[in-house]
Design an enzyme around this catalytic site. Structure first.
Site, mmCIF file in Angstrom:
data_model
loop_
_atom_site.group_PDB
_atom_site.id
_atom_site.type_symbol
_atom_site.label_atom_id
_atom_site.label_comp_id
_atom_site.label_asym_id
_atom_site.label_seq_id
_atom_site.Cartn_x
_atom_site.Cartn_y
_atom_site.Cartn_z
ATOM 1 C CD GLU A 38 7.517 35.497 12.714
ATOM 2 O OE1 GLU A 38 7.621 36.719 12.934
ATOM 3 O OE2 GLU A 38 8.165 34.640 13.346
ATOM 4 C CB CYS A 59 4.897 43.169 9.250
ATOM 5 S SG CYS A 59 6.596 42.619 9.066
#
Ligand code: NAD
Length: 462
Positions: free
Chosen positions: A214, A248
């Site tokens: 991720e 993010c």
């Protein structure tokens, strides 16, 4: 062998022994573990929020929603659905293989390693743990060393609520993570930067350990000239400056149609003042930068000549004001790598097709966002641009739906999780055919005879 290497190796052996007993894979054990995780969180909400405030000055509302509630929701959704998820799937069988039953069993992987980053240090360690537990695994957790208070608290709480043969926390920085990566796990789930993602994948390759990565990237928000500009301004300011831009899926940069660029810029400036006051430093709704290294990195990205709003900073308190960079260009320093802070470069465009070409020529972003009232333009955005996930007329909130798998593509990640996807990513789909012996085609066995081959060709039409 270093001290930490010996300690982690011993911890892994203990986890593996327990995994091999088969206990963690039973439905009852998984449910009990999820209940314990619920308790771990519910009984310690204030301590978790205090640790996050100490590490990142994270506003309480952001901690409650994006670190605590999100994990509790996942635990509860998983408990509710687990019985259904672990039930083997029956699938059909071709006539030539009758009589048979064909089933897919979701098998635990064994012992998994979960490595977390510092920006949502509780959420990004615990959410994958929900999936690992649900799928019947034992887990080793490695919190980020940059968020010391959260790392210490996670270590304390995990050892209080879970036995070390089931979940173990390995604290440390790069040397310790390197030691962990030398060990053989059954899966590595990594959340962090693209650069370190490559290190993790290379280390995992040595043991052929599967990975979920991720990662990050430069995620665009695009505002077309037919968008609701008040809505766009409000949501861009929220999505960009949540956790001081250290998210993010925060929009990294803004691409705005040239016809409405000045108007949107004015609205964004006004919205920053509405949400954080004229003096953002006094706002209780605005987080701080994680450490001096990141503060230095970020302030170097700001070209003072291009600042159209903000630009103030204070290293002592690790404060960087929400900052808008006007007339940004792709060759500006700020457009090179993921920003990961409260700095928003603004680029303008005339043709959507042109910017889609530009964005598609760069590493695939983790997220992309598009503001437009036109269904046709929305569809075109979805069909043309490559990205991990995103929203139309909003930002970041796609993460909040556990029924949407969350993850990147290409350089922004491999594999996706949340909800059932988390359960699946920590499971192996074991395909099994269950047969009986009462009917047995003799022509499959040697010696192969001419007449059988003829029959076979007729049957297969080849
Ligand atoms: P990072 O890659 O620096 O660190 C992540 C983890 O890797 C930490 O636990 C750290 O100890 C370890 N690590 C760091 N360097 C290492 C090395 N050389 N060898 C082995 N291990 C190492 O990431 P970060 O700074 O903590 O987080 C920021 C990045 O994470 C941003 O790029 C952001 O976009 C990304 N991110 C992605 C997601 C997502 O869900 N896709 C979520 C949050 C953050």
């Amino acid at each position: 062998m270093s001290d930490s290497s010996a300690k982690f190796s011993q911890a892994l052996a203990t986890l593996r022994t327990f995994s091999d007993t088969g206990t963690p894979r039973t439905y009852e054990y998984r449910i009990e573990a999820l209940t314990k995780l619920d308790k771990l969180i519910s009984e310690n909400v204030d301590r978790i929020c205090d640790a996050l405030a100490a590490d990142l000055s994270k506003p309480l509302q952001e901690s409650l929603l994006a670190e605590v509630a999100v994990v509790l929701d996942e635990v509860r959704l998983t408990k509710k659905n687990l019985r259904k998820w672990i039930k083997p799937d029956s699938v059909s069988t071709p006539l030539s293989l009758w009589p048979s039953k064909s089933r897919i069993y979701q098998d635990p992987l064994g012992v998994v390693l979960i490595i977390g980053p510092w920006n949502y240090p509780f959420h990004l360690l615990m959410l994958p743990l929900v999936g690992a537990i649900a799928a019947g695994n034992c887990a080793m957790l490695k919190p980020s060393e940059l968020t010391v208070h959260t790392s210490k608290l996670v270590t304390e709480l995990i050892s209080k609520y879970f036995p070390p043969e089931y979940v173990f926390v390995a604290e440390g920085g790069i040397p310790e993570t390197t030691d962990l990566l030398n060990l053989k796990f059954d899966h590595i789930f990594f959340t962090g930067s693209t650069a370190v993602g490559k290190v993790v994948m290379a280390a995992a390759a040595k043991n052929l350990t599967p990975v979920t990565l991720e990662l990050g990237g430069k995620s665009p928000v695009i505002v077309n000239d037919d968008a609701d500009l008040d809505l766009a301004a409000r949501r861009i300011v929220w999505g960009k400056f949540y956790n001081a831009g250290q998210t993010c899926v925060a929009p990294d940069y803004l691409y705005v149609h040239k016809n409405i660029a000045a108007q949107l810029q004015t609205k964004i400036k006004q919205t920053i003042e509405d949400q954080f006051g004229v003096n953002t430093k006094d706002s209780k709704s605005f987080a701080r930068i994680v450490n001096s290294r990141n503060f230095q990195r970020l302030t170097k990205l700001v070209d003072k000549n291009k600042v159209v709003h903000g630009g103030q900073s204070d290293e002592r308190s690790l404060f960087i004001e929400p900052t808008l960079i006007g007339n940004a260009q792709w060759n500006d320093e700020v457009m090179r790598d993921e920003i990961f802070g409260p700095i928003l470069p603004i680029l303008t465009f005339e043709s959507l097709q042109e910017i889609y070409k530009t964005i598609n020529s760069k590493p695939k972003p983790l997220a992309a966002y598009f503001f437009s009232r036109s269904k046709a333009r929305q569809e075109e955005f979805l069909q043309t641009l490559h990205f991990g996930g995103g929203c139309i007329n909003d930002l970041v909130v796609h993460l909040g739906n556990p029924h949407l798998p969350f993850g990147g593509v290409g350089e922004s990640g491999t594999g996706s999780y949340h909800g059932k996807s988390s359960f699946l990513i920590f499971s192996h789909a074991k395909s099994v055919m269950i047969r009986s012996g009462w009917f047995d085609f003799s022509l499959r066995y040697a010696p192969y005879k001419e007449k059988n081959i003829k029959l076979l060709r007729k049957y297969l039409r080849i």
